[in-house]
Design a protein around this motif. Structure first.
Motif, PDB file in Angstrom:
ATOM      1  N   TYR A  10       0.826  -1.209   0.000  1.00  0.00           N
ATOM      2  CA  TYR A  10       0.000   0.000   0.000  1.00  0.00           C
ATOM      3  C   TYR A  10       0.853   1.249   0.000  1.00  0.00           C
ATOM      4  O   TYR A  10       2.000   1.258   0.430  1.00  0.00           O
ATOM      5  CB  TYR A  10      -0.988   0.027   1.175  1.00  0.00           C
ATOM      6  CG  TYR A  10      -0.435  -0.252   2.548  1.00  0.00           C
ATOM      7  CD1 TYR A  10       0.171   0.747   3.313  1.00  0.00           C
ATOM      8  CD2 TYR A  10      -0.561  -1.517   3.111  1.00  0.00           C
ATOM      9  CE1 TYR A  10       0.634   0.489   4.584  1.00  0.00           C
ATOM     10  CE2 TYR A  10      -0.085  -1.789   4.388  1.00  0.00           C
ATOM     11  CZ  TYR A  10       0.507  -0.787   5.123  1.00  0.00           C
ATOM     12  OH  TYR A  10       0.976  -1.043   6.391  1.00  0.00           O
ATOM     13  N   ASP A  11       0.258   2.287  -0.541  1.00  0.00           N
ATOM     14  CA  ASP A  11       0.820   3.638  -0.519  1.00  0.00           C
ATOM     15  C   ASP A  11       0.235   4.316   0.714  1.00  0.00           C
ATOM     16  O   ASP A  11      -0.968   4.566   0.791  1.00  0.00           O
ATOM     17  CB  ASP A  11       0.421   4.375  -1.798  1.00  0.00           C
ATOM     18  CG  ASP A  11       0.997   5.780  -1.892  1.00  0.00           C
ATOM     19  OD1 ASP A  11       1.181   6.419  -0.833  1.00  0.00           O
ATOM     20  OD2 ASP A  11       1.256   6.250  -3.011  1.00  0.00           O
ATOM     21  N   GLY A  12       1.085   4.619   1.691  1.00  0.00           N
ATOM     22  CA  GLY A  12       0.587   5.143   2.956  1.00  0.00           C
ATOM     23  C   GLY A  12       0.274   6.620   2.974  1.00  0.00           C
ATOM     24  O   GLY A  12      -0.171   7.141   4.003  1.00  0.00           O
ATOM     25  N   THR A  13       0.436   7.312   1.844  1.00  0.00           N
ATOM     26  CA  THR A  13       0.298   8.770   1.811  1.00  0.00           C
ATOM     27  C   THR A  13      -1.037   9.261   2.356  1.00  0.00           C
ATOM     28  O   THR A  13      -1.093  10.200   3.152  1.00  0.00           O
ATOM     29  CB  THR A  13       0.474   9.287   0.369  1.00  0.00           C
ATOM     30  OG1 THR A  13       1.735   8.853  -0.136  1.00  0.00           O
ATOM     31  CG2 THR A  13       0.401  10.799   0.334  1.00  0.00           C
ATOM     32  N   HIS A  56       4.727   3.442   3.922  1.00  0.00           N
ATOM     33  CA  HIS A  56       4.266   2.537   2.866  1.00  0.00           C
ATOM     34  C   HIS A  56       4.557   1.077   3.219  1.00  0.00           C
ATOM     35  O   HIS A  56       5.259   0.781   4.188  1.00  0.00           O
ATOM     36  CB  HIS A  56       4.943   2.906   1.550  1.00  0.00           C
ATOM     37  CG  HIS A  56       4.939   4.378   1.275  1.00  0.00           C
ATOM     38  ND1 HIS A  56       3.793   5.074   0.970  1.00  0.00           N
ATOM     39  CD2 HIS A  56       5.946   5.304   1.314  1.00  0.00           C
ATOM     40  CE1 HIS A  56       4.086   6.357   0.799  1.00  0.00           C
ATOM     41  NE2 HIS A  56       5.384   6.521   1.011  1.00  0.00           N
ATOM     42  N   ASP A  86      -5.000   2.578  -3.582  1.00  0.00           N
ATOM     43  CA  ASP A  86      -3.729   2.703  -2.878  1.00  0.00           C
ATOM     44  C   ASP A  86      -3.412   1.531  -1.948  1.00  0.00           C
ATOM     45  O   ASP A  86      -2.508   1.614  -1.113  1.00  0.00           O
ATOM     46  CB  ASP A  86      -3.643   4.026  -2.110  1.00  0.00           C
ATOM     47  CG  ASP A  86      -4.879   4.322  -1.273  1.00  0.00           C
ATOM     48  OD1 ASP A  86      -5.807   3.495  -1.244  1.00  0.00           O
ATOM     49  OD2 ASP A  86      -4.913   5.404  -0.649  1.00  0.00           O
ATOM     50  N   HIS A 127       6.394  11.958  -1.904  1.00  0.00           N
ATOM     51  CA  HIS A 127       5.719  11.121  -0.910  1.00  0.00           C
ATOM     52  C   HIS A 127       6.491   9.849  -0.586  1.00  0.00           C
ATOM     53  O   HIS A 127       6.006   9.033   0.215  1.00  0.00           O
ATOM     54  CB  HIS A 127       4.321  10.737  -1.406  1.00  0.00           C
ATOM     55  CG  HIS A 127       3.394  11.913  -1.572  1.00  0.00           C
ATOM     56  ND1 HIS A 127       3.144  12.815  -0.568  1.00  0.00           N
ATOM     57  CD2 HIS A 127       2.657  12.316  -2.640  1.00  0.00           C
ATOM     58  CE1 HIS A 127       2.294  13.733  -0.999  1.00  0.00           C
ATOM     59  NE2 HIS A 127       1.996  13.461  -2.254  1.00  0.00           N
ATOM     60  N   TYR A 128       7.664   9.674  -1.192  1.00  0.00           N
ATOM     61  CA  TYR A 128       8.362   8.392  -1.065  1.00  0.00           C
ATOM     62  C   TYR A 128       9.830   8.511  -0.667  1.00  0.00           C
ATOM     63  O   TYR A 128      10.508   7.493  -0.524  1.00  0.00           O
ATOM     64  CB  TYR A 128       8.249   7.615  -2.383  1.00  0.00           C
ATOM     65  CG  TYR A 128       6.837   7.561  -2.886  1.00  0.00           C
ATOM     66  CD1 TYR A 128       5.888   6.761  -2.257  1.00  0.00           C
ATOM     67  CD2 TYR A 128       6.422   8.357  -3.956  1.00  0.00           C
ATOM     68  CE1 TYR A 128       4.573   6.735  -2.680  1.00  0.00           C
ATOM     69  CE2 TYR A 128       5.107   8.341  -4.396  1.00  0.00           C
ATOM     70  CZ  TYR A 128       4.188   7.525  -3.758  1.00  0.00           C
ATOM     71  OH  TYR A 128       2.893   7.518  -4.179  1.00  0.00           O
ATOM     72  N   GLN A 237       7.553   9.478   5.203  1.00  0.00           N
ATOM     73  CA  GLN A 237       7.295   9.109   3.813  1.00  0.00           C
ATOM     74  C   GLN A 237       8.398   8.283   3.148  1.00  0.00           C
ATOM     75  O   GLN A 237       8.164   7.624   2.147  1.00  0.00           O
ATOM     76  CB  GLN A 237       7.010  10.355   2.958  1.00  0.00           C
ATOM     77  CG  GLN A 237       8.230  11.213   2.635  1.00  0.00           C
ATOM     78  CD  GLN A 237       8.526  12.257   3.665  1.00  0.00           C
ATOM     79  OE1 GLN A 237       7.936  12.240   4.748  1.00  0.00           O
ATOM     80  NE2 GLN A 237       9.421  13.180   3.373  1.00  0.00           N
ATOM     81  N   CYS A 240       9.323   2.152   4.171  1.00  0.00           N
ATOM     82  CA  CYS A 240       8.473   1.127   3.573  1.00  0.00           C
ATOM     83  C   CYS A 240       8.695  -0.203   4.281  1.00  0.00           C
ATOM     84  O   CYS A 240       9.839  -0.636   4.462  1.00  0.00           O
ATOM     85  CB  CYS A 240       8.794   0.969   2.088  1.00  0.00           C
ATOM     86  SG  CYS A 240       7.866  -0.342   1.249  1.00  0.00           S
ATOM     87  N   VAL A 270      10.122   2.023  -2.963  1.00  0.00           N
ATOM     88  CA  VAL A 270       9.477   3.222  -2.450  1.00  0.00           C
ATOM     89  C   VAL A 270       9.885   3.458  -1.015  1.00  0.00           C
ATOM     90  O   VAL A 270      10.328   2.550  -0.349  1.00  0.00           O
ATOM     91  CB  VAL A 270       7.939   3.127  -2.564  1.00  0.00           C
ATOM     92  CG1 VAL A 270       7.525   3.073  -3.992  1.00  0.00           C
ATOM     93  CG2 VAL A 270       7.390   1.960  -1.782  1.00  0.00           C
TER      94      VAL A 270
END
Length: 270
Positions: A10-13, A56, A86, A127-128, A237, A240, A270
């Protein structure tokens, strides 16, 4: 009851972390909502670790129990058709009732991505990565070596979680190139991690890389066991959760989740 093990990316943003929180969007929350749409009843999902807001995952592991009448459900396909863009299920398998995604884990791997260029920054990477600027990589490597082995990591734990011991073992700590020429990835594998421990270790290493502390600072902080003496926590951000291990040999990136993500073209840095 049938226990289902999930491997998630998942993208934690846009999530307020993993853990369920009232009126907030969390990974656990959207996952439980998707499962309930299949089972027509509430189901509690357990995670291998609680990632913070903005963090993430490439290999988060979770499990849940359902009635045996759902054994024929193709859970990966079913959940991916219901989950937001996401978060995705990389693998869904039936496991023994004795399996627990948190307590059965023997090692975990995290990555942290740094942006080393000062003259420009790619906006879509904001974001990464942590835009920390140029670092002395020789000094950083020396600092990483002091983390290896079994230590009391009290100086690298933020408050907020009740635990029995702050002793952990770091099996591997290495770095490699990131997605672009301006990026570098730090990868750490250990027996387990305290609250924001990886971000605190990275914060210390960046301070060393900037020449504001010596590599031996890591050894001193480990011995002092005092969080107030350690450098600030690195931003969320860049972090991961890369993989969780339940008996596999090795540390770095050999788990099923990472392999499936690479095969599917999902970014593994990421």
């Amino acid at each position: 009851m049938q226990r289902i093990k999930l491997t998630l990316a998942y993208d934690g943003t846009n999530f307020c972390g993993w853990q369920l929180q009232p009126r907030l969007r969390t990974v656990q929350g959207v996952l439980e909502k998707a499962i309930a749409r299949v089972t027509k009843t509430p189901v509690r999902v357990h995670g291998s670790g609680r990632t913070d807001s903005g963090v993430h995952a490439l290999g988060q592991v979770a499990h849940f129990d359902v009635d045996e009448s759902f054994v024929a459900v193709k859970w990966q396909r079913a959940l991916n058709s219901l989950l937001p863009d996401d978060v995705t299920v990389l693998e869904a398998i039936s496991v023994s009732p004795d399996f627990h995604c948190r307590y059965s884990a023997i090692r975990k791997t995290y990555t942290y991505t740094l942006w080393l260029e000062n003259s420009f920054f790619l906006p879509w990477r904001r974001h990464y990565v942590w835009k920390c600027g140029p670092l002395d990589l020789v000094a950083l490597d020396q600092g990483m070596e002091y983390f290896l082995g079994e230590h009391d990591f009290s100086s690298f734990q933020n408050t907020g979680t009740l635990i029995k011991t702050t002793v952990r073992t770091i099996h591997e700590f290495k770095r490699y190139p990131g997605q672009t020429e301006q990026e570098m990835v730090l990868e750490v594998c250990g027996s387990g991690f305290l609250k924001q421990m990886v971000r605190n270790m990275v914060g210390c290493l960046v301070r060393i890389g900037r020449g504001k502390a010596q590599p031996e600072t890591v050894r001193s902080l480990l011995q002092m066991k005092d969080r107030t003496l350690a450098p600030a926590t690195a931003p969320a951000q860049g972090l991961c959760m890369a993989g969780v291990y339940y008996g596999e040999t090795g540390c770095g990136g050999t788990d099923t989740g990472r392999k499936q993500a690479q095969d599917s073209g999902i970014n593994t840095e990421v």
